[in-house]
Design a protein around this motif. Structure first.
Motif, PDB file in Angstrom:
ATOM      1  N   HIS A   1      -1.488  -7.379   7.378  1.00  0.00           N
ATOM      2  CA  HIS A   1      -1.064  -6.930   6.047  1.00  0.00           C
ATOM      3  C   HIS A   1      -2.071  -7.398   5.001  1.00  0.00           C
ATOM      4  O   HIS A   1      -2.815  -8.353   5.224  1.00  0.00           O
ATOM      5  CB  HIS A   1       0.318  -7.505   5.707  1.00  0.00           C
TER       6      HIS A   1
ATOM      7  N   HIS B   1       7.581  -5.990   3.116  1.00  0.00           N
ATOM      8  CA  HIS B   1       7.233  -4.946   4.082  1.00  0.00           C
ATOM      9  C   HIS B   1       8.399  -4.768   5.039  1.00  0.00           C
ATOM     10  O   HIS B   1       9.184  -5.679   5.231  1.00  0.00           O
ATOM     11  CB  HIS B   1       5.970  -5.362   4.855  1.00  0.00           C
TER      12      HIS B   1
ATOM     13  N   GLU C   1      -4.945   0.418   3.301  1.00  0.00           N
ATOM     14  CA  GLU C   1      -4.530  -0.661   4.211  1.00  0.00           C
ATOM     15  C   GLU C   1      -4.456  -0.108   5.620  1.00  0.00           C
ATOM     16  O   GLU C   1      -4.707  -0.822   6.596  1.00  0.00           O
ATOM     17  CB  GLU C   1      -3.168  -1.213   3.759  1.00  0.00           C
ATOM     18  N   GLU C   2      -4.082   1.171   5.744  1.00  0.00           N
ATOM     19  CA  GLU C   2      -3.865   1.769   7.060  1.00  0.00           C
ATOM     20  C   GLU C   2      -5.160   2.086   7.806  1.00  0.00           C
ATOM     21  O   GLU C   2      -5.135   2.542   8.946  1.00  0.00           O
ATOM     22  CB  GLU C   2      -3.010   3.036   6.939  1.00  0.00           C
TER      23      GLU C   2
ATOM     24  N   ASP D   1       6.728   2.237   5.251  1.00  0.00           N
ATOM     25  CA  ASP D   1       5.590   1.369   5.548  1.00  0.00           C
ATOM     26  C   ASP D   1       4.658   1.330   4.334  1.00  0.00           C
ATOM     27  O   ASP D   1       4.032   2.335   4.008  1.00  0.00           O
ATOM     28  CB  ASP D   1       4.859   1.905   6.781  1.00  0.00           C
ATOM     29  N   GLY D   2       4.584   0.185   3.671  1.00  0.00           N
ATOM     30  CA  GLY D   2       3.728   0.049   2.489  1.00  0.00           C
ATOM     31  C   GLY D   2       4.462   0.410   1.215  1.00  0.00           C
ATOM     32  O   GLY D   2       4.548  -0.399   0.293  1.00  0.00           O
TER      33      GLY D   2
ATOM     34  N   HIS E   1       0.835  -1.206   0.000  1.00  0.00           N
ATOM     35  CA  HIS E   1       0.000   0.000   0.000  1.00  0.00           C
ATOM     36  C   HIS E   1       0.870   1.255   0.000  1.00  0.00           C
ATOM     37  O   HIS E   1       2.022   1.200   0.426  1.00  0.00           O
ATOM     38  CB  HIS E   1      -0.913   0.021   1.231  1.00  0.00           C
TER      39      HIS E   1
HETATM   40 ZN   LIG Z   1       1.982  -1.311   6.067  1.00  0.00          ZN
END
Ligand SMILES: [Zn+2]
Length: 409
Positions: free
Chosen positions: A355, A185, A122-123, A88-89, A77
């Motif tokens: 995830h 990730h 996703e978050e 992150d992502g 993401h």
């Molecule tokens: Zn993530």
């Protein structure tokens, strides 16, 4: 042999971090102007790599490769938590892009190709795992109607309209198209770093079980009510929290984690004995037996505390997921690639965070690769990973993807 271009990889990761830059991190909540600009940029990069880009009606960015031949789907993401980190992502999405490019350049046998997905939200600004669930057919129009931004309160319909996504069709997973889903990730913990390792191969993604425990006492004056006759719901709650810290280690698995994330006292005033109290409690593990044991213990403790008094105590389950097991074949492909590029520097491990791969695992063989997080920090703007670890991870990821394509030919 597939060879990634490390300068191109780092260039794209750094360019993506320009959208919504905040200190050394990024503030790019789902459907914000910065988020949408980054999605359009990504679509452009996919096109430059020879993939056919699409931004669908939920904001998923896809890069497809027409024609026949084996296909592997890879992604993660690109939106972030508020004022969070740059990797992150994003790391997983750019790894997917780089693997697609490198494999295309090397030429996979039988016309095999990596397709790329950046899954929206996703978050969880508007819900949880909205993009991957939408792609897998698990996110209804009614859920869109019900959802709103948890920070700003904006209804999801309005946000989609502002983002230019209203009325666009939502892309759907074509059954049988992909032989595997791969996601990389950052670890977001310190296990790899603490053990001087560079690659983590995920065995399973933990289940998250969430509970509400309520305490009912008697609200009264904090100055005139004698201690002996009080029914203080706040005291009952703190005793319960301490009891969890004593009892849970006796029944937990080696990697179980548990958290009291929110406590509320009613009415919550300095001169009033709380008549009511509530805590939100969560635990995570990848072993169903351990999860069942932890839940049993929590309910037993609540029943005991209720019986002992003086407050009434009740525990109820709010949300429970199931552990997602990563495919053994994908794990061994990552293992072989890691042993080739980083011999002795890799390990298998569970993921303590959720995830997108946990949804894809229901529909096709899925696997995940971790790279170390410096100091185990994530969901904070200072989140980072050593450049050599980023580059190594991308090479391992691309090698494994090529290997899986070769095997599925
Ligand atoms: Zn993530």
């Amino acid at each position: 042999m597939v060879k990634i271009d490390s300068a191109r990889l780092m260039g794209d990761l750094k360019r993506l971090a320009d959208f919504g830059r905040y200190k050394t991190g990024v503030h790019r909540p789902t459907y914000s102007a910065d988020d949408m600009a980054s999605r359009h940029w990504l679509a452009g990069r996919l096109a430059e790599a020879g993939l056919v880009p699409e931004i669908d009606g939920i904001g998923n960015v896809l890069g497809r490769v027409p024609g026949s031949g084996p296909r592997v789907l890879a992604g993660s993401h690109t939106e972030t938590q508020n004022h969070a980190g740059w990797l992150d992502g994003s790391l997983g999405v750019i790894y997917a892009l780089e693997a697609a490019r490198a494999i295309r350049e090397a030429g996979a046998p039988g016309g095999g190709a990596v397709e790329v997905g950046s899954w929206a939200d996703e978050e969880g600004h508007f819900g949880h795992f909205i993009g991957s669930r939408s792609f897998c057919g698990e996110f209804s129009e009614e859920e869109i109607d019900r959802s709103s931004d948890r920070t700003l309160g904006t209804p999801m319909r309005d946000a989609l309209k502002t983002a230019g996504l209203a009325g666009k069709p939502r892309a759907r997973l074509e059954p049988g198209r992909y032989s595997a889903y791969l996601e990389a990730h950052i670890e977001q913990g310190d296990w790899l770093e603490a053990n001087h390792l560079q690659i983590g191969i995920v065995t399973s993604i933990v289940a998250i079980c969430q509970y509400r425990v309520t305490f009912e006492g008697t609200q009264n004056h904090a100055g005139t009510t004698r201690m002996a006759i009080r029914r203080d719901a706040g005291v009952a709650l703190t005793r319960f929290c301490c009891a969890i810290e004593r009892r849970f280690p006796e029944v937990a698995g080696p990697r179980s984690v548990w958290t009291t994330g929110r406590i509320t006292l009613d009415p919550g005033a300095p001169s009033v004995i709380p008549g009511g109290a509530e805590m939100l409690f969560q635990f995570r593990d990848d072993n169903p037996e351990v999860l069942a044991r932890l839940e049993r213990t929590l309910f037993e403790m609540a029943a005991e505390a209720d019986k002992a008094g003086p407050c009434r105590v009740k525990a109820e389950a709010l949300r429970k997921s199931t552990p997602a097991v990563m495919d053994p074949k994908v794990q061994s492909a990552f293992d072989a690639a890691a042993e080739r590029h980083a011999p002795g520097k890799h390990t298998r491990m569970p993921s303590g965070a959720g995830h997108d791969a946990q949804y894809f695992a229901k529909y096709m063989p899925a696997g995940m690769l971790f790279v170390p997080s410096i100091g185990g920090i994530s969901h904070h703007w200072s989140e980072d990973t050593k450049e050599e670890d980023i580059i190594l991870g991308a090479q391992v990821f691309a090698t494994a993807a090529a290997d899986l394509l070769r095997r599925s030919e």
